[in-house]
Design a protein around this motif. Structure first.
Motif, PDB file in Angstrom:
ATOM      1  N   VAL A   1      -9.486  10.826   4.153  1.00 26.67           N
ATOM      2  CA  VAL A   1     -10.765  11.104   3.494  1.00 26.67           C
ATOM      3  C   VAL A   1     -10.667  12.389   2.671  1.00 26.67           C
ATOM      4  O   VAL A   1     -11.083  12.441   1.503  1.00 26.67           O
ATOM      5  CB  VAL A   1     -11.902  11.218   4.533  1.00 26.67           C
ATOM      6  N   MET A   2     -10.086  13.418   3.283  1.00 27.78           N
ATOM      7  CA  MET A   2      -9.947  14.707   2.590  1.00 27.78           C
ATOM      8  C   MET A   2      -9.104  14.562   1.335  1.00 27.78           C
ATOM      9  O   MET A   2      -9.495  14.997   0.237  1.00 27.78           O
ATOM     10  CB  MET A   2      -9.293  15.721   3.531  1.00 27.78           C
ATOM     11  N   THR A   3      -7.931  13.955   1.473  1.00 27.62           N
ATOM     12  CA  THR A   3      -7.019  13.816   0.336  1.00 27.62           C
ATOM     13  C   THR A   3      -7.637  13.001  -0.782  1.00 27.62           C
ATOM     14  O   THR A   3      -7.534  13.359  -1.963  1.00 27.62           O
ATOM     15  CB  THR A   3      -5.700  13.163   0.792  1.00 27.62           C
ATOM     16  N   SER A   4      -8.293  11.890  -0.428  1.00 28.32           N
ATOM     17  CA  SER A   4      -8.865  11.015  -1.448  1.00 28.32           C
ATOM     18  C   SER A   4      -9.938  11.729  -2.259  1.00 28.32           C
ATOM     19  O   SER A   4      -9.996  11.607  -3.485  1.00 28.32           O
ATOM     20  CB  SER A   4      -9.447   9.755  -0.792  1.00 28.32           C
ATOM     21  N   ILE A   5     -10.792  12.487  -1.581  1.00 25.68           N
ATOM     22  CA  ILE A   5     -11.864  13.196  -2.292  1.00 25.68           C
ATOM     23  C   ILE A   5     -11.308  14.369  -3.086  1.00 25.68           C
ATOM     24  O   ILE A   5     -11.724  14.622  -4.226  1.00 25.68           O
ATOM     25  CB  ILE A   5     -12.944  13.654  -1.291  1.00 25.68           C
ATOM     26  N   ILE A   6     -10.351  15.089  -2.526  1.00 24.82           N
ATOM     27  CA  ILE A   6      -9.752  16.223  -3.240  1.00 24.82           C
ATOM     28  C   ILE A   6      -9.026  15.749  -4.495  1.00 24.82           C
ATOM     29  O   ILE A   6      -9.095  16.381  -5.552  1.00 24.82           O
ATOM     30  CB  ILE A   6      -8.795  16.999  -2.308  1.00 24.82           C
ATOM     31  N   ASP A   7      -8.335  14.597  -4.399  1.00 24.02           N
ATOM     32  CA  ASP A   7      -7.638  14.057  -5.573  1.00 24.02           C
ATOM     33  C   ASP A   7      -8.604  13.602  -6.662  1.00 24.02           C
ATOM     34  O   ASP A   7      -8.231  13.520  -7.830  1.00 24.02           O
ATOM     35  CB  ASP A   7      -6.745  12.882  -5.155  1.00 24.02           C
ATOM     36  N   MET A   8      -9.847  13.291  -6.278  1.00 25.42           N
ATOM     37  CA  MET A   8     -10.844  12.910  -7.278  1.00 25.42           C
ATOM     38  C   MET A   8     -11.334  14.120  -8.068  1.00 25.42           C
ATOM     39  O   MET A   8     -11.727  13.997  -9.229  1.00 25.42           O
ATOM     40  CB  MET A   8     -12.032  12.221  -6.589  1.00 25.42           C
TER      41      MET A   8
ATOM     42  N   MET B   1     -11.441  21.234  -6.088  1.00 28.64           N
ATOM     43  CA  MET B   1     -11.168  21.259  -4.653  1.00 28.64           C
ATOM     44  C   MET B   1      -9.841  21.908  -4.284  1.00 28.64           C
ATOM     45  O   MET B   1      -9.694  22.396  -3.167  1.00 28.64           O
ATOM     46  CB  MET B   1     -11.187  19.828  -4.112  1.00 28.64           C
ATOM     47  N   ARG B   2      -8.857  21.909  -5.203  1.00 31.35           N
ATOM     48  CA  ARG B   2      -7.546  22.475  -4.861  1.00 31.35           C
ATOM     49  C   ARG B   2      -7.501  23.967  -5.180  1.00 31.35           C
ATOM     50  O   ARG B   2      -6.665  24.439  -5.952  1.00 31.35           O
ATOM     51  CB  ARG B   2      -6.437  21.752  -5.620  1.00 31.35           C
ATOM     52  N   ARG B   3      -8.397  24.678  -4.554  1.00 29.99           N
ATOM     53  CA  ARG B   3      -8.422  26.129  -4.677  1.00 29.99           C
ATOM     54  C   ARG B   3      -8.446  26.740  -3.285  1.00 29.99           C
ATOM     55  O   ARG B   3      -8.935  26.111  -2.332  1.00 29.99           O
ATOM     56  CB  ARG B   3      -9.630  26.583  -5.499  1.00 29.99           C
ATOM     57  N   PRO B   4      -7.916  27.939  -3.121  1.00 37.70           N
ATOM     58  CA  PRO B   4      -7.812  28.540  -1.789  1.00 37.70           C
ATOM     59  C   PRO B   4      -9.146  28.556  -1.047  1.00 37.70           C
ATOM     60  O   PRO B   4     -10.162  28.994  -1.588  1.00 37.70           O
ATOM     61  CB  PRO B   4      -7.330  29.969  -2.096  1.00 37.70           C
TER      62      PRO B   4
ATOM     63  N   GLU C   1       0.823  -1.209   0.000  1.00 38.00           N
ATOM     64  CA  GLU C   1       0.000   0.000   0.000  1.00 38.00           C
ATOM     65  C   GLU C   1       0.859   1.262   0.000  1.00 38.00           C
ATOM     66  O   GLU C   1       0.547   2.231  -0.689  1.00 38.00           O
ATOM     67  CB  GLU C   1      -0.939  -0.016   1.198  1.00 38.00           C
ATOM     68  N   THR C   2       1.931   1.255   0.776  1.00 38.37           N
ATOM     69  CA  THR C   2       2.814   2.424   0.795  1.00 38.37           C
ATOM     70  C   THR C   2       3.474   2.627  -0.563  1.00 38.37           C
ATOM     71  O   THR C   2       3.616   3.760  -1.043  1.00 38.37           O
ATOM     72  CB  THR C   2       3.896   2.255   1.878  1.00 38.37           C
ATOM     73  N   THR C   3       3.869   1.534  -1.201  1.00 38.88           N
ATOM     74  CA  THR C   3       4.491   1.606  -2.525  1.00 38.88           C
ATOM     75  C   THR C   3       3.530   2.184  -3.557  1.00 38.88           C
ATOM     76  O   THR C   3       3.910   3.031  -4.372  1.00 38.88           O
ATOM     77  CB  THR C   3       4.947   0.200  -2.974  1.00 38.88           C
ATOM     78  N   VAL C   4       2.285   1.734  -3.529  1.00 37.99           N
ATOM     79  CA  VAL C   4       1.284   2.240  -4.475  1.00 37.99           C
ATOM     80  C   VAL C   4       1.100   3.743  -4.320  1.00 37.99           C
ATOM     81  O   VAL C   4       1.050   4.488  -5.304  1.00 37.99           O
ATOM     82  CB  VAL C   4      -0.056   1.503  -4.274  1.00 37.99           C
ATOM     83  N   GLY C   5       1.006   4.211  -3.075  1.00 43.78           N
ATOM     84  CA  GLY C   5       0.846   5.645  -2.848  1.00 43.78           C
ATOM     85  C   GLY C   5       2.040   6.448  -3.315  1.00 43.78           C
ATOM     86  O   GLY C   5       1.895   7.476  -3.983  1.00 43.78           O
ATOM     87  N   GLN C   6       3.241   5.982  -2.968  1.00 42.19           N
ATOM     88  CA  GLN C   6       4.453   6.720  -3.348  1.00 42.19           C
ATOM     89  C   GLN C   6       4.647   6.717  -4.860  1.00 42.19           C
ATOM     90  O   GLN C   6       5.112   7.704  -5.432  1.00 42.19           O
ATOM     91  CB  GLN C   6       5.660   6.096  -2.653  1.00 42.19           C
ATOM     92  N   TYR C   7       4.277   5.627  -5.510  1.00 34.98           N
ATOM     93  CA  TYR C   7       4.467   5.506  -6.956  1.00 34.98           C
ATOM     94  C   TYR C   7       3.470   6.361  -7.740  1.00 34.98           C
ATOM     95  O   TYR C   7       3.837   7.073  -8.677  1.00 34.98           O
ATOM     96  CB  TYR C   7       4.341   4.042  -7.357  1.00 34.98           C
ATOM     97  N   THR C   8       2.196   6.313  -7.339  1.00 35.14           N
ATOM     98  CA  THR C   8       1.168   7.029  -8.100  1.00 35.14           C
ATOM     99  C   THR C   8       1.033   8.481  -7.686  1.00 35.14           C
ATOM    100  O   THR C   8       0.517   9.294  -8.458  1.00 35.14           O
ATOM    101  CB  THR C   8      -0.198   6.347  -7.921  1.00 35.14           C
ATOM    102  N   GLN C   9       1.457   8.826  -6.443  1.00 34.24           N
ATOM    103  CA  GLN C   9       1.268  10.178  -5.908  1.00 34.24           C
ATOM    104  C   GLN C   9      -0.208  10.572  -5.914  1.00 34.24           C
ATOM    105  O   GLN C   9      -0.572  11.718  -6.187  1.00 34.24           O
ATOM    106  CB  GLN C   9       2.082  11.196  -6.728  1.00 34.24           C
ATOM    107  N   GLU C  10      -1.066   9.582  -5.610  1.00 36.01           N
ATOM    108  CA  GLU C  10      -2.509   9.795  -5.626  1.00 36.01           C
ATOM    109  C   GLU C  10      -3.132   9.283  -4.334  1.00 36.01           C
ATOM    110  O   GLU C  10      -2.523   8.521  -3.581  1.00 36.01           O
ATOM    111  CB  GLU C  10      -3.152   9.070  -6.822  1.00 36.01           C
ATOM    112  N   GLY C  11      -4.404   9.694  -4.110  1.00 34.74           N
ATOM    113  CA  GLY C  11      -5.143   9.269  -2.931  1.00 34.74           C
ATOM    114  C   GLY C  11      -5.680   7.859  -3.041  1.00 34.74           C
ATOM    115  O   GLY C  11      -5.378   7.120  -3.980  1.00 34.74           O
ATOM    116  N   GLY C  12      -6.542   7.490  -2.086  1.00 35.58           N
ATOM    117  CA  GLY C  12      -6.997   6.119  -1.970  1.00 35.58           C
ATOM    118  C   GLY C  12      -7.917   5.637  -3.069  1.00 35.58           C
ATOM    119  O   GLY C  12      -8.121   4.434  -3.223  1.00 35.58           O
TER     120      GLY C  12
END
Length: 554
Positions: A353-360, A365-368, A67-78
């Motif tokens: 939860v926040m990161t996964s939804i923001i990455d979708m 979502m990535r605005r001030p 799981e850690t490898t998948v996250g580091q490789y893709t640079q994406e949320g869940g």
């Protein structure tokens, strides 16, 4: 206007230390303090360590690294990580997100209980140390007076002052889940305070890591069990290891996604796994030094003082500190520690939860200001959903969510599909190549064997055993839930499983091309997974003209 439309960069950890502290703070939590020691005692002591270590070696460590490898490789949320690695099983991400939502709702209540106990710890006399309170009954026994064992052995319905404080003062527990009763206002205020703390800490990005030293300073049939793989001991060991390591819910994927690409996640994972299991074992010694002290003082078997889950933290421990010198000091230390351990886990769960939804929805979502607004709405939604848990029937609802929604079959199921998807569809050899490319170290061949065979087989066997050995949920060994509550519980459990097959069927049914083409396309990594490009080009050379035209055009 230009600043409002600016899309904020996703970012990385400031240093490796931040990553290690965040993961350690998440995996070293309340479960190490109350869940592991109780299960260890319940299932034969040292005998429990054998299935625990088997699951750790064959499932926990390989999944932790995966799981850690998948996250580091893709640079994406869940969720979006699966879009890159294997779009067919993107439902795993949605299922994991739903389990985390259930967990955020459920375990925040534990912190509210701990905060209420902390407030009472500043009293001139601890209220759970005596029977001179309005909520006490005639059966109450004040063990702090050290009245030997006469009262315990000669009064059939005797209850400790700590038990009565927990059940009659804190919970004011009703006769059953169908008797909702009124809201416990002091508990609700504590819940509001905890949510406010969590909101501003996540807003400011606070990350804590708390050691177990405080609690450790507070108190200074084997073969039959091993040879019965269908017995509850193996199931509870497997579920505990997945729960303790935060596996299957996307937590490690999200935390790993903030690493730089060349971070040595291989070494990090091995050390973090050692820390987690080591902490559980140390906690076991600490807990049973406390329980042994209590059993000795009362002159009763340790089974009489060993409680499960919340009972261990809110009955046994408070009862123990009430018997020590300077009880208020020890009580404050214990509940501060409990709150900090719980906050660590909650911070990470909410951040995932926040990161996964923001990455979708990155462009939206990535605005001030939008992240803070979304966090506020999420916190308010969870709080209102929790209100039923601060009623007089709240403990029944809490236990039902804990038993069905946050643990057990759901996580076992997700971990099985996760290893099958990455080991067989994406390819275990491909995963090994990714680890080698990122860290410069080729993982031990044992990990490849685990991802292909051992981990999915052990988890699948545990999942089947869980269903075969299923026992209806009860409360305090006497209360049996009504039939509709069990139905609702299984609906909660199934709701976090259905997205996996549901998403796969939806994508297969709505894609273009014939079934074989759709299936092949959904099993392919995204083009920006650059390590897979060479493999893809080789595979394209072996595909017919019509399929080649469809794949390249899509």
């Amino acid at each position: 206007m230009e600043n409002i439309n600016h899309v904020v960069e996703r970012g990385h950890w400031g240093s490796k230390v931040e990553f290690l502290l965040a993961v350690a703070g998440n995996v070293v939590g309340i479960g190490n303090v109350w869940r592991f020691p109780y299960l260890c005692y319940k299932n034969g002591g040292g005998a429990f360590l054998v299935p625990y270590l088997v699951f750790m070696v064959t499932c926990a460590v390989p999944l932790f690294l995966l799981e850690t490898t998948v996250g580091q490789y893709t640079q994406e949320g869940g969720v979006t990580c699966w879009r890159k690695m294997c779009p067919l099983v993107e439902g795993i991400g949605y299922s994991a997100l739903l389990i985390l939502l259930y967990s955020c709702v459920t375990y925040m209540l534990i912190l509210a209980w701990a905060l209420l106990y902390l407030v009472f710890s500043f009293s001139s006399q601890l209220p759970w140390a005596s029977c001179n309170n309005d909520w006490n009954t005639d059966h109450c026994i004040d063990i702090s007076t050290r009245n030997k064992t006469f009262a315990w052995t000669n009064q059939m319905n005797a209850t400790s002052a700590a038990t009565e404080f927990w059940e009659r003062r804190v919970l004011a527990i009703s006769g059953g889940i169908e008797e909702i009763g009124s809201i416990r206002w002091d508990l609700m205020l504590c819940l509001i305070a905890i949510w406010i703390i969590c909101y501003f800490c996540i807003w400011k990005g606070v990350k804590w890591c708390i050691s177990l030293c405080i609690i450790y300073c507070n108190a200074v049939d084997f073969m039959d069990t091993l040879y019965s793989p269908l017995k509850q001991v193996w199931l509870e060991a497997g579920i505990q290891i997945l729960f303790s390591y935060s596996l299957g819910v996307g937590t490690l994927t999200v935390l790993g996604s903030y690493n730089t690409y060349n971070n040595n996640c291989y070494k990090d994972c091995l050390w973090l796994c050692l820390l987690n299991s080591g902490t559980s074992i140390v906690a076991g010694f600490a807990v049973f030094s406390v329980l042994g002290f209590m059993a000795h003082e009362q002159g009763v078997p340790i089974a009489e003082v060993a409680e499960s889950s919340p009972g261990l933290a809110f009955i046994a421990y408070p009862q123990a500190v009430a018997m020590m010198p300077l009880p208020q000091l020890w009580s404050i230390c214990f509940f501060v520690m409990l709150i900090l351990l719980g906050l660590d886990t909650e911070f990470v769960a909410m951040e995932v939860v926040m990161t996964s939804i923001i990455d979708m929805f990155p462009t939206v979502m990535r605005r001030p200001g939008r992240r803070e607004l979304f966090l506020l709405l999420f916190s308010i939604m969870c709080f209102f959903f929790q209100l039923i848990m601060v009623t007089e029937a709240g403990m029944y609802v809490f236990q039902m969510f804990d038993y069905f929604a946050c643990n057990g079959a759901s996580i076992l199921f997700l971990c099985v599909f996760e290893t099958v998807a990455l080991g067989w569809i994406f390819g275990a050899e491909q995963v090994c190549g990714i680890v080698k490319d990122m860290t410069g170290v080729h993982p031990n061949p044992f990990f490849k064997i685990c991802w292909l065979y051992l981990t999915p087989l052990v988890l699948l066997g545990s999942f089947i055993c869980y269903l075969v050995e299923y026992q209806p949920l009860t409360f305090n060994r006497w209360y049996v839930y009504p039939a509709w509550a069990y139905v609702l519980g299984w609906v909660l459990s199934i709701s976090s499983i259905l997205p996996v097959p549901g998403w796969a069927l939806y994508k297969l049914g709505t894609g273009t091309g014939n079934f074989r083409q759709r299936f092949h396309h959904l099993c392919q990594p995204a083009p920006d997974c650059w390590l897979t490009q060479k493999k893809d080009e080789t595979e394209l050379q072996h595909i017919g003209g019509e399929e080649l035209h469809w794949l390249t055009s899509s």
